[in-house]
Design an enzyme around this catalytic site. Structure first.
Site, short mmCIF file in Angstrom:
data_model
loop_
_atom_site.label_atom_id
_atom_site.label_comp_id
_atom_site.label_asym_id
_atom_site.label_seq_id
_atom_site.Cartn_x
_atom_site.Cartn_y
_atom_site.Cartn_z
N GLN A 33 0.96 -1.16 0.10
CA GLN A 33 -0.04 -0.05 0.04
C GLN A 33 0.78 1.35 0.11
O GLN A 33 1.78 1.37 0.70
CB GLN A 33 -0.87 -0.10 1.12
CG GLN A 33 -2.09 1.03 1.04
CD GLN A 33 -3.02 0.82 2.25
OE1 GLN A 33 -3.25 0.01 2.83
NE2 GLN A 33 -3.80 2.01 2.39
N SER A 42 4.29 -6.01 2.87
CA SER A 42 3.07 -6.02 3.44
C SER A 42 2.05 -6.51 2.78
O SER A 42 2.16 -7.77 2.45
CB SER A 42 2.91 -4.49 4.02
OG SER A 42 1.58 -4.66 4.97
N LEU A 43 1.12 -5.78 2.16
CA LEU A 43 0.15 -6.35 1.20
C LEU A 43 0.66 -7.10 0.25
O LEU A 43 0.07 -8.23 -0.29
CB LEU A 43 -0.69 -5.00 0.65
CG LEU A 43 -1.45 -5.42 -0.58
CD1 LEU A 43 -2.88 -6.15 -0.30
CD2 LEU A 43 -1.77 -4.26 -1.21
N ARG A 83 -9.01 -7.57 4.17
CA ARG A 83 -7.96 -7.19 4.83
C ARG A 83 -7.98 -5.59 4.99
O ARG A 83 -8.13 -5.06 5.57
CB ARG A 83 -6.70 -7.48 4.29
CG ARG A 83 -5.33 -7.17 4.92
CD ARG A 83 -4.27 -7.69 4.12
NE ARG A 83 -2.99 -7.46 4.71
CZ ARG A 83 -2.26 -6.40 4.59
NH1 ARG A 83 -2.51 -5.39 3.91
NH2 ARG A 83 -0.84 -6.39 5.34
N HIS A 110 0.38 -2.39 11.54
CA HIS A 110 1.60 -3.28 12.00
C HIS A 110 1.70 -2.82 13.45
O HIS A 110 2.81 -2.79 13.89
CB HIS A 110 2.53 -3.14 11.07
CG HIS A 110 2.69 -3.36 9.61
ND1 HIS A 110 2.31 -4.91 9.27
CD2 HIS A 110 2.69 -2.76 8.77
CE1 HIS A 110 1.97 -4.77 7.95
NE2 HIS A 110 2.23 -3.68 7.52
N GLN A 154 0.63 -10.59 10.89
CA GLN A 154 1.49 -9.50 9.81
C GLN A 154 0.87 -8.14 10.12
O GLN A 154 1.47 -7.09 10.22
CB GLN A 154 1.63 -9.87 8.48
CG GLN A 154 2.20 -8.96 7.58
CD GLN A 154 1.57 -8.87 5.98
OE1 GLN A 154 0.39 -8.48 6.08
NE2 GLN A 154 2.25 -9.28 5.18
#
Length: 347
Positions: free
Chosen positions: A51, A136-137, A161, A249, A298
């Site tokens: 992102q 991440s994503l 998500r 996070h 995560q």
């Protein structure tokens, strides 16, 4: 999170999933089955962005020139219930930047970029990677490329998500700040000092370990403001408040983690055909249940991107591709190893 901590969490996950009185034996089986990629020796890596990489106009050209890429946007639109290509190609920016939309948008655009690579360099180019990871994503994109996750399931998961993270951020205001010009140790000291100045629950911590001199901090609004006010006294070159919904996070995302766990429990994940390096512990995992546990963790665990890249380089990585919108990962790589060959496949 250190390796010992993640293994403890994984063991706990296995027991909670119904190991019962045979729990120890089942956990031992899981630990053994998760060791397939322990000695991996990477040569070619595919990196997928997360992102923040989104930009209005992405995907439009590749959808016009690569039929397989257009089909991905059409399939995703059917699942999402709106025209994803139109949002990516035309905006408005405010909608594309929302967490609920940007996550499926980047996921699909990155896989469309993979179709562009196949069209321009041949199918063998997509088969060249022997390791992959995503920021991440982007870990969902990496798992899809590695065959662990189907495209349709991937769209559904990143939709949940993104929506869950947006809801968690709306429920409790929080934010993220990029700290430029300090080592990780100094940023940690800055976070500790700022957290002491604000009420409990408003503190900040490092959320994204990107590269030396560039670390993203997450936490309460008061903590972010305190950190910004103290940064110069710690010799930071600058701070930048990130345009994100909330403190990704960190435990601010705990409600989203619970919703994602439910979705993951009902999703089929297979053993990846190549190693996919996790953001949580900078290691690849082969056991599907462990991968599900890692993906849930995560959301509240720091992203260990710097460690992931350095580990790949130390293990012999020779060249890489960044596949997806923008060139965020390429910029990070230059800060870690400016000599490493990295090709961008953008959309």
């Amino acid at each position: 999170m250190q390796a010992a901590a993640i293994q403890s969490a994984v063991r706990g996950f296995a027991v909670r999933q119904g190991a019962g009185r045979h729990g120890r034996r089942q956990v031992a089986v899981k630990a053994s089955s998760d060791a397939k990629f322990a000695d991996y020796k990477p040569k070619v890596a595919f990196f997928f962005p997360g992102q923040g990489a989104q930009t209005v106009g992405m995907g439009k050209e590749v959808a016009e020139s690569v039929p397989a890429a257009k089909q991905l946007f059409e399939r995703a639109s059917d699942i999402l219930g709106y025209d994803l290509l139109a949002v990516c190609g035309e905006g408005p920016k405010e909608r594309l930047d929302s967490t609920a939309v940007s996550q499926p948008a980047i996921y699909v655009a990155s896989l469309a970029a993979l179709e562009k690579l196949k069209a321009e360099q041949g199918p063998e180019a997509a088969d060249a990677a022997d390791v992959c990871c995503g920021l991440s994503l982007g870990e969902y994109t990496a798992l899809t490329h590695a065959g662990a996750l189907s495209f349709d399931d991937g769209v559904r998961l990143v939709k949940i998500r993104g929506e869950s993270m947006q809801a968690a951020a709306d429920a409790q205001p929080s934010g993220m700040v990029s700290v430029i010009g300090l080592s990780a140790d100094k940023v940690a000291e800055l976070c500790e000092a700022a957290s002491k100045e604000v009420p409990e629950g408003q503190g900040v911590r490092i959320a994204n370990y990107l590269c030396n001199g560039n670390y993203a901090v997450s936490g309460g609004i008061a903590g972010c403001e305190a950190l910004e006010g103290m940064a110069k006294s710690f010799k930071a070159r600058m701070t930048v408040r990130l345009a994100v919904a909330g403190a990704f996070h960190t435990d601010f995302m705990a409600p989203a983690r619970e919703k994602l766990q439910e979705a993951l429990a009902g999703t089929t994940i297979r053993e990846p055909r190549i190693p996919v390096v996790s953001n949580v512990d900078a290691a690849p995992h082969s056991d599907p249940d462990v991968i599900k546990s890692i993906l849930a963790q995560q959301l509240t665990a720091p992203v260990q991107w710097e460690t992931s890249i350095r580990t790949l380089l130390d293990r012999g990585l020779e060249r890489s591709y960044e596949i997806g919108p923008n060139k965020v990962i390429a910029g990070i790589m230059k800060r870690i190893d400016k000599t490493h060959p990295l090709e961008n496949i953008t959309v």
